[in-house]
Design a protein around this motif. Structure first.
Motif, PDB file in Angstrom:
ATOM      1  N   GLY A 356       0.819  -1.208   0.000  1.00 11.56           N
ATOM      2  CA  GLY A 356       0.000   0.000   0.000  1.00 11.56           C
ATOM      3  C   GLY A 356       0.853   1.258   0.000  1.00 11.56           C
ATOM      4  O   GLY A 356       0.601   2.199  -0.780  1.00 11.56           O
ATOM      5  N   ASN A 357       1.870   1.302   0.849  1.00 12.78           N
ATOM      6  CA  ASN A 357       2.737   2.474   0.904  1.00 12.78           C
ATOM      7  C   ASN A 357       3.530   2.654  -0.390  1.00 12.78           C
ATOM      8  O   ASN A 357       3.618   3.753  -0.940  1.00 12.78           O
ATOM      9  CB  ASN A 357       3.708   2.356   2.082  1.00 12.78           C
ATOM     10  N   LEU A 358       4.127   1.558  -0.869  1.00 11.28           N
ATOM     11  CA  LEU A 358       4.964   1.671  -2.059  1.00 11.28           C
ATOM     12  C   LEU A 358       4.140   1.947  -3.309  1.00 11.28           C
ATOM     13  O   LEU A 358       4.517   2.769  -4.154  1.00 11.28           O
ATOM     14  CB  LEU A 358       5.775   0.378  -2.231  1.00 11.28           C
ATOM     15  N   LEU A 359       3.010   1.246  -3.445  1.00  8.67           N
ATOM     16  CA  LEU A 359       2.202   1.430  -4.656  1.00  8.67           C
ATOM     17  C   LEU A 359       1.541   2.806  -4.685  1.00  8.67           C
ATOM     18  O   LEU A 359       1.417   3.421  -5.750  1.00  8.67           O
ATOM     19  CB  LEU A 359       1.138   0.321  -4.721  1.00  8.67           C
ATOM     20  N   GLU A 360       1.150   3.317  -3.521  1.00 12.16           N
ATOM     21  CA  GLU A 360       0.525   4.648  -3.488  1.00 12.16           C
ATOM     22  C   GLU A 360       1.529   5.719  -3.906  1.00 12.16           C
ATOM     23  O   GLU A 360       1.194   6.641  -4.664  1.00 12.16           O
ATOM     24  CB  GLU A 360      -0.006   4.910  -2.084  1.00 12.16           C
ATOM     25  N   ASN A 361       2.770   5.596  -3.433  1.00 13.34           N
ATOM     26  CA  ASN A 361       3.797   6.558  -3.838  1.00 13.34           C
ATOM     27  C   ASN A 361       4.048   6.485  -5.344  1.00 13.34           C
ATOM     28  O   ASN A 361       4.178   7.513  -6.031  1.00 13.34           O
ATOM     29  CB  ASN A 361       5.105   6.273  -3.089  1.00 13.34           C
ATOM     30  N   ALA A 362       4.178   5.238  -5.867  1.00 14.05           N
ATOM     31  CA  ALA A 362       4.426   5.082  -7.297  1.00 14.05           C
ATOM     32  C   ALA A 362       3.251   5.620  -8.113  1.00 14.05           C
ATOM     33  O   ALA A 362       3.434   6.281  -9.147  1.00 14.05           O
ATOM     34  CB  ALA A 362       4.679   3.610  -7.621  1.00 14.05           C
ATOM     35  N   TRP A 363       2.027   5.329  -7.669  1.00 14.56           N
ATOM     36  CA  TRP A 363       0.827   5.776  -8.391  1.00 14.56           C
ATOM     37  C   TRP A 363       0.748   7.304  -8.419  1.00 14.56           C
ATOM     38  O   TRP A 363       0.417   7.900  -9.427  1.00 14.56           O
ATOM     39  CB  TRP A 363      -0.399   5.194  -7.699  1.00 14.56           C
ATOM     40  N   ARG A 364       1.097   7.905  -7.289  1.00 22.78           N
ATOM     41  CA  ARG A 364       0.995   9.364  -7.171  1.00 22.78           C
ATOM     42  C   ARG A 364       2.052  10.084  -8.004  1.00 22.78           C
ATOM     43  O   ARG A 364       1.803  11.164  -8.551  1.00 22.78           O
ATOM     44  CB  ARG A 364       1.118   9.740  -5.692  1.00 22.78           C
ATOM     45  N   LEU A 365       3.264   9.483  -8.114  1.00 21.17           N
ATOM     46  CA  LEU A 365       4.374  10.180  -8.756  1.00 21.17           C
ATOM     47  C   LEU A 365       4.598   9.772 -10.201  1.00 21.17           C
ATOM     48  O   LEU A 365       5.357  10.428 -10.918  1.00 21.17           O
ATOM     49  CB  LEU A 365       5.665   9.930  -7.972  1.00 21.17           C
ATOM     50  N   CYS A 366       3.968   8.686 -10.665  1.00 20.18           N
ATOM     51  CA  CYS A 366       4.252   8.201 -12.017  1.00 20.18           C
ATOM     52  C   CYS A 366       3.580   9.071 -13.073  1.00 20.18           C
ATOM     53  O   CYS A 366       2.681   9.872 -12.775  1.00 20.18           O
ATOM     54  CB  CYS A 366       3.778   6.753 -12.162  1.00 20.18           C
ATOM     55  N   LEU A 367       4.035   8.890 -14.308  1.00 18.89           N
ATOM     56  CA  LEU A 367       3.411   9.575 -15.441  1.00 18.89           C
ATOM     57  C   LEU A 367       2.262   8.758 -16.015  1.00 18.89           C
ATOM     58  O   LEU A 367       1.304   9.329 -16.539  1.00 18.89           O
ATOM     59  CB  LEU A 367       4.455   9.831 -16.524  1.00 18.89           C
ATOM     60  N   GLY A 368       2.377   7.431 -15.942  1.00 16.15           N
ATOM     61  CA  GLY A 368       1.291   6.611 -16.465  1.00 16.15           C
ATOM     62  C   GLY A 368       1.537   5.118 -16.397  1.00 16.15           C
ATOM     63  O   GLY A 368       0.629   4.333 -16.691  1.00 16.15           O
ATOM     64  N   ASP A 369       2.747   4.715 -15.998  1.00 20.18           N
ATOM     65  CA  ASP A 369       3.063   3.291 -15.957  1.00 20.18           C
ATOM     66  C   ASP A 369       3.658   2.917 -14.606  1.00 20.18           C
ATOM     67  O   ASP A 369       4.583   3.577 -14.110  1.00 20.18           O
ATOM     68  CB  ASP A 369       4.061   2.912 -17.050  1.00 20.18           C
ATOM     69  N   VAL A 370       3.133   1.810 -14.041  1.00 19.60           N
ATOM     70  CA  VAL A 370       3.657   1.218 -12.802  1.00 19.60           C
ATOM     71  C   VAL A 370       3.793  -0.286 -13.046  1.00 19.60           C
ATOM     72  O   VAL A 370       2.881  -0.910 -13.626  1.00 19.60           O
ATOM     73  CB  VAL A 370       2.748   1.488 -11.589  1.00 19.60           C
ATOM     74  N   SER A 371       4.898  -0.845 -12.624  1.00 20.19           N
ATOM     75  CA  SER A 371       5.156  -2.276 -12.849  1.00 20.19           C
ATOM     76  C   SER A 371       5.477  -2.952 -11.521  1.00 20.19           C
ATOM     77  O   SER A 371       6.255  -2.423 -10.717  1.00 20.19           O
ATOM     78  CB  SER A 371       6.332  -2.451 -13.825  1.00 20.19           C
ATOM     79  N   VAL A 372       4.881  -4.128 -11.317  1.00 13.74           N
ATOM     80  CA  VAL A 372       5.154  -4.953 -10.126  1.00 13.74           C
ATOM     81  C   VAL A 372       5.470  -6.363 -10.627  1.00 13.74           C
ATOM     82  O   VAL A 372       4.684  -6.950 -11.368  1.00 13.74           O
ATOM     83  CB  VAL A 372       3.967  -4.996  -9.154  1.00 13.74           C
ATOM     84  N   SER A 373       6.615  -6.892 -10.204  1.00  8.80           N
ATOM     85  CA  SER A 373       7.008  -8.249 -10.613  1.00  8.80           C
ATOM     86  C   SER A 373       7.553  -9.009  -9.408  1.00  8.80           C
ATOM     87  O   SER A 373       8.129  -8.420  -8.488  1.00  8.80           O
ATOM     88  CB  SER A 373       8.054  -8.217 -11.728  1.00  8.80           C
ATOM     89  N   LEU A 374       7.351 -10.328  -9.438  1.00  8.88           N
ATOM     90  CA  LEU A 374       7.849 -11.204  -8.380  1.00  8.88           C
ATOM     91  C   LEU A 374       8.557 -12.377  -9.060  1.00  8.88           C
ATOM     92  O   LEU A 374       7.990 -13.041  -9.927  1.00  8.88           O
ATOM     93  CB  LEU A 374       6.705 -11.719  -7.502  1.00  8.88           C
ATOM     94  N   SER A 375       9.797 -12.633  -8.651  1.00  9.10           N
ATOM     95  CA  SER A 375      10.572 -13.726  -9.242  1.00  9.10           C
ATOM     96  C   SER A 375      11.282 -14.506  -8.140  1.00  9.10           C
ATOM     97  O   SER A 375      11.482 -14.006  -7.026  1.00  9.10           O
ATOM     98  CB  SER A 375      11.602 -13.190 -10.251  1.00  9.10           C
TER      99      SER A 375
END
Length: 451
Positions: A356-375
């Motif tokens: 929630g904390n990380l995605l909210e920051n990315a959503w607020r500051l991004c221009l239009g693309d956010v990526s989340v990956s797990l490996s």
């Protein structure tokens, strides 16, 4: 250091079995050799008795019938032939059996009666010899030494064949014993495997404690673990309850103080009362921030013995749905790539707070693309969260993880979101690195141990 209990037990069993067989093998060989030697002695003694029975004295001279009847067909085999000799008391040869080679044996006429020995001939071949002294023959005084001999070669061949069979038999017995030992050990260790399965179920939240279906040797351990689990749960709950009670008891006086500060500050800001009101309001806000921060840490702290496995995709979907409502005018493309099975070893509340904390920051500051990956990389799980925003300067990357530090001054906030996320990661033995993303913004690289 050998850490496998199964391997330790197997190694100990192999060593004990090998030592036992190494000790038993010479004993069996010795017993068989002694038995075979006794058999040879008995056979030679029988032959000497036959020679004595056939001997006659005529006018003081030794007479032997020709030929002496053969009692055993094996005597035609060179190595198996029995050789007969008669010596007088001076050691001179008085008679020898048909085809017997010249003897290199010296009788010892010393009054000892009979003697069984092994000696080497002049040609290097070894023989068994049974020597009997005779002082009375056919009722007349005599002084002769009757000797029966046989080659040692048959005895040695039989002993070598036995040794070979013993080695093969003991090898097969060792393999069979190890297989039985492995099967028995596997059956015995089933209780430990069952205990391990129950511990995994406790860590996954599927069970509250260990069962009593264990051997008596493990019951003390399982009961101690159950007491530890209960104590940990009670202590964690008391800790959270105490923090909750403290926060609740402080909220009311803080609200009163906040109201007083706002009342004072609502007047003339330049006056002393207005300035004091502003200071009071700022300090009350800081106290509220500290209380919220400590409550968040208590609610998402690692749970110790109980370890969860939470699916990441549902949490991301719920957060994305909420963020689209918070930022309805900002179209954001969320790209998700999760390696199977898409689980992280966190509690659900901790994962929700972290993402929630990380995605909210990315959503607020991004221009239009956010990526989340797990490996999955070796024995670790790596979570990457990236955006195409302005990024984070290298010099500021360590500072923004501290409590109360913020780079974005255009939006309201207390600057504790990344600090809480960092605490969650460290609480679950993870690591956090901030890098530049290929998308153009920041990349948060989070790594957790798989188990």
């Amino acid at each position: 250091m050998i850490r496998s209990l199964r391997f330790r037990l197997m190694l100990a069993g192999v060593l004990l079995a090998v030592l036992f067989m190494l000790g038993l093998l010479p004993a069996l060989q010795g017993a068989f050799s002694l038995s075979l030697r006794d058999s040879v002695e008995e056979r030679l003694a029988t032959e000497v008795t036959r020679l004595i029975s056939a001997a006659r004295l005529e006018a003081g001279r030794l007479r032997m019938p020709e030929p002496i009847p053969v009692r055993d067909e094996r005597l035609d085999v060179p190595d198996e032939r029995l050789l007969g000799y008669i010596f007088d008391q001076r050691g001179r040869l008085a008679w020898s059996s048909q085809g017997a080679p010249a003897p290199s044996y010296g009788p010892r006429y010393d009054g000892q009666g009979s003697r069984f020995s092994r000696f080497a001939a002049s040609d290097g071949q070894e023989y068994w010899a049974y020597d009997v002294e005779v002082r009375l023959l056919g009722g007349e005084s005599a002084a002769f030494s009757f000797v029966a001999m046989q080659s040692v070669a048959p005895y040695q061949r039989t002993l070598d064949a036995l040794r070979e069979r013993l080695y093969l038999g003991f090898g097969a017995a060792l393999v069979a014993l190890l297989l039985l030992f492995w099967a028995g050990m596997t059956w015995s260790l089933r209780s430990l495997r069952r205990l391990s399965v129950e511990l995994d179920e406790i860590e996954a939240g599927q069970r509250q404690g260990l069962s009593e279906r264990h051997p008596s040797e493990l019951l003390r351990l399982t009961r101690s673990l159950n007491r530890l689990l209960a104590s940990e749960g009670e202590q964690r709950q008391r800790y959270r309850d105490s923090l909750g009670d403290l926060a609740h008891s402080l909220k009311t006086p803080l609200s009163v103080l906040q109201g007083i500060g706002e009342g004072l500050a609502s007047g003339n800001p330049a006056s002393e009362a207005g300035q004091q009101g502003a200071v009071l309001r700022a300090q009350v806000a800081r106290m509220s921030q500290q209380i919220d921060y400590q409550l968040q840490r208590a609610n998402v702290r690692n749970s110790g013995l109980v370890r969860r496995q939470v699916a990441v995709r549902p949490v991301l979907d719920n957060l994305a749905s909420s963020l689209r409502k918070v930022y309805p005018d900002k179209p954001v493309q969320l790209h998700i790539a999760l390696a199977d099975p898409g689980l992280l070893p966190l509690e659900e509340g901790a994962l929700l707070e972290l993402l929630g904390n990380l995605l909210e920051n990315a959503w607020r500051l991004c221009l239009g693309d956010v990526s989340v990956s797990l490996s999955v990389i070796g024995q670790r799980l790596e979570l990457l969260l990236e955006d195409d925003g302005p990024g984070i300067p290298v010099a500021q990357r360590s500072r923004i993880l501290e409590r109360g530090e913020r780079l974005d001054r255009q939006h309201p906030g207390q600057g504790i979101g990344l600090a809480v996320a960092h605490d969650i990661i460290r609480g679950y033995h993870g690591t956090l690195a901030i890098e530049d993303s290929p998308l153009g913004g920041a990349r948060f690289r989070i790594s957790f141990p798989r188990h």
